[in-house]
Scaffold this motif. Sequence first.
Motif, short mmCIF file in Angstrom:
data_model
loop_
_atom_site.label_atom_id
_atom_site.label_comp_id
_atom_site.label_asym_id
_atom_site.label_seq_id
_atom_site.Cartn_x
_atom_site.Cartn_y
_atom_site.Cartn_z
N GLN B 262 0.83 -1.21 0.00
CA GLN B 262 0.00 0.00 0.00
C GLN B 262 0.86 1.24 0.00
O GLN B 262 0.50 2.27 0.54
N LYS B 264 1.68 3.66 -1.86
CA LYS B 264 1.34 4.98 -2.40
C LYS B 264 0.55 5.85 -1.42
O LYS B 264 0.63 7.06 -1.45
N HIS B 265 -0.21 5.21 -0.55
CA HIS B 265 -1.11 5.98 0.29
C HIS B 265 -0.41 6.61 1.48
O HIS B 265 0.57 6.11 1.96
N ARG B 266 -0.96 7.72 1.90
CA ARG B 266 -0.56 8.29 3.16
C ARG B 266 -1.18 7.41 4.24
O ARG B 266 -2.31 6.93 4.09
N LYS B 268 -3.11 6.14 7.43
CA LYS B 268 -4.27 6.62 8.17
C LYS B 268 -3.91 6.86 9.64
O LYS B 268 -3.13 6.10 10.21
#
Lengths: 261, 275
Positions: B262, B264-266, B268
């Motif tokens: 995962q 690419k995501h910032r 949570k």
Amino acid sequence: MKTHPLLKIQNLSIHYPILSGILRRQIGVIKAVDDVSFEVAKGKTVGLVGESGSGKTTLARSIIRLAPLTAGRIFYENIELNTLSKKNFFPFRKKIQMVFQDPFNSLNPRMTIDGIIGEPLDIHFSLSRTGRAKRIAGLLDLVQLPKNSIHRYPHEFSGGQRQRIGIARALAVEPEILLCDEPVSALDVSIQAQIINLLKDLQAELNLTYLFIAHDMAVIEHVSDTVVVLNRGKVVEQAPADVLYKDPQHEYTKMLFASIL
Amino acid sequence: MQLLEVMDLCVRFSMRGEVVSAVSGISFEVAAGETVAIVGESGSGKSVTALSLTRLLPERPACEVDGHVYYRGKDVLTLPQKSLQAIRGKEIAYVFQEPSTSLNPVFTVGYQIAEAVKLHFPEEREVRQCVVKALKEVGIHEAEKRYDAYPHELSGGMLQRVMIAMALACRPKILIADEPTTALDVTIQKQILDLLRRLRERHNMAIVLITHNFSLVQNFADRVLVMFRGKIVEEGSTQAVMEHTKHPYTKALLACIPRLGQKKHRLKTIDYESL
Ligand SMILES: Nc1ncnc2c1ncn2[C@@H]1O[C@H](COP(=O)(O)OP(=O)(O)OP(=O)(O)O)[C@@H](O)[C@H]1O
Ligand SMILES: Nc1ncnc2c1ncn2[C@@H]1O[C@H](COP(=O)(O)OP(=O)(O)OP(=O)(O)O)[C@@H](O)[C@H]1O
Ligand SMILES: [Mg+2]
Ligand SMILES: [Mg+2]
């Protein structure tokens, strides 16, 4: 155009004698770091992973002269660090900061947090009293510690809070490169995420460079541009993160992925 | 009678006139052979809870502990010093969150494990072999040669494993392991978990596992307690808590776990205002 490496580790070896008995007779040699070479480009993150005891901490510590080199060279922007005099090394004490694996041992137990974070500020900057206080408060806020922490001593915090004090101290003097040795291992996943996001924001804003040691393969994937895999002191594999995660080559790296719970 | 029963445990620290409540009235039980995981916010009182179980916290007035901790029906919190000593280490053993704080820097690690072995098995003749075997079991390479190493000569993860070896040498009834694998790579973590599983089965050892690692919880714990700001906000079987999460904090926490693939995501995070 090829970007210049900010940090370059060249054929680095660090050996320790194994001593035994009351007379401390030498019965062997530990090759904690054994002919290791890699580079860290400016503004990028190199993730360093490997077996427990494979030399990650020793390697990071040697960069700031906390472990003696047996052989090899360390370059910072083409300046050879390991041959510098103490005086000429001084500016690098600000540029290169380390977040230590063992927060308890790396924080002076007799100092309050104000002193612990303020000390490097006093050495490297001349701030007004209010400027200094503001800066410390800002740093505590960044790592999610309450404001009233400044008068407390290290033993009055939880493990994860101490780890965050170490991060705040390392960030205090606006370093160019951060050597992070398991910086988030004692944090719950929410605070871990906040710290990782913070480090990434700082990287984007200030072009910070990181050498990031961790055991959590998901965290390493998240932060790293390049990953270096160590085993028993040797680099067994190094590759761009996406390549390594898609197609690990070395047996040890494959075993690492296979062991993830 | 339950092996361990904690009732209304409260812990408060006084610091220079300021009182901080670290644990505010928690209750839980641990049965023989059972593994109970404690998860939760950093600073929520997990380690303090663990330390209070055998009265390892600072004395009054720096620290006030209220409530009851029954070990085999006896309240540890009011036990005379002598009976307490008999429980500490032998019956209830610890792997502390920061190993360097609990190993003595002036003795070799082999010596320190040997002392634990001798204390609990006075008739044992082959103490050195026992220690070497214990070091091998926790994955220390060239264990014979590292017997005479001082704590500062070992890596973070090696110290953690020395602590585990030392705690297990006493064949405790309850092992309290506070973040025992944070400095271990996943291959060695696996080896340690297998070792703990064997002891759990063979000796019916109970384990209280404090951790931030949810895969560890899922793979290893029977039950989970979730702590938030000094309270237990959720508890249940591992499966129930992970799959039918009730409390908003637990839900939010589970959403923060970084996952492979995962990138690419910032990541949570939790909006604490909303809780
Ligand atoms: N001061 C020292 N004297 C002797 N041996 C040392 C010293 N410091 C480190 N070593 C040895 O060097 C090796 C590498 O240790 P290091 O701390 O670098 O490992 P690591 O990769 O950081 O492991 P971990 O993931 O467990 O923290 C180990 O075998 C350790 O025992
Ligand atoms: N000796 C002490 N004196 C004063 N306050 C303390 C002391 N020990 C712990 N605390 C406080 O008690 C609270 C709970 O601490 P505890 O160490 O139990 O947290 P934790 O849940 O183990 O967190 P972590 O996951 O970060 O290790 C924290 O707010 C901490 O600052
Ligand atoms: Mg290390
Ligand atoms: Mg703790």
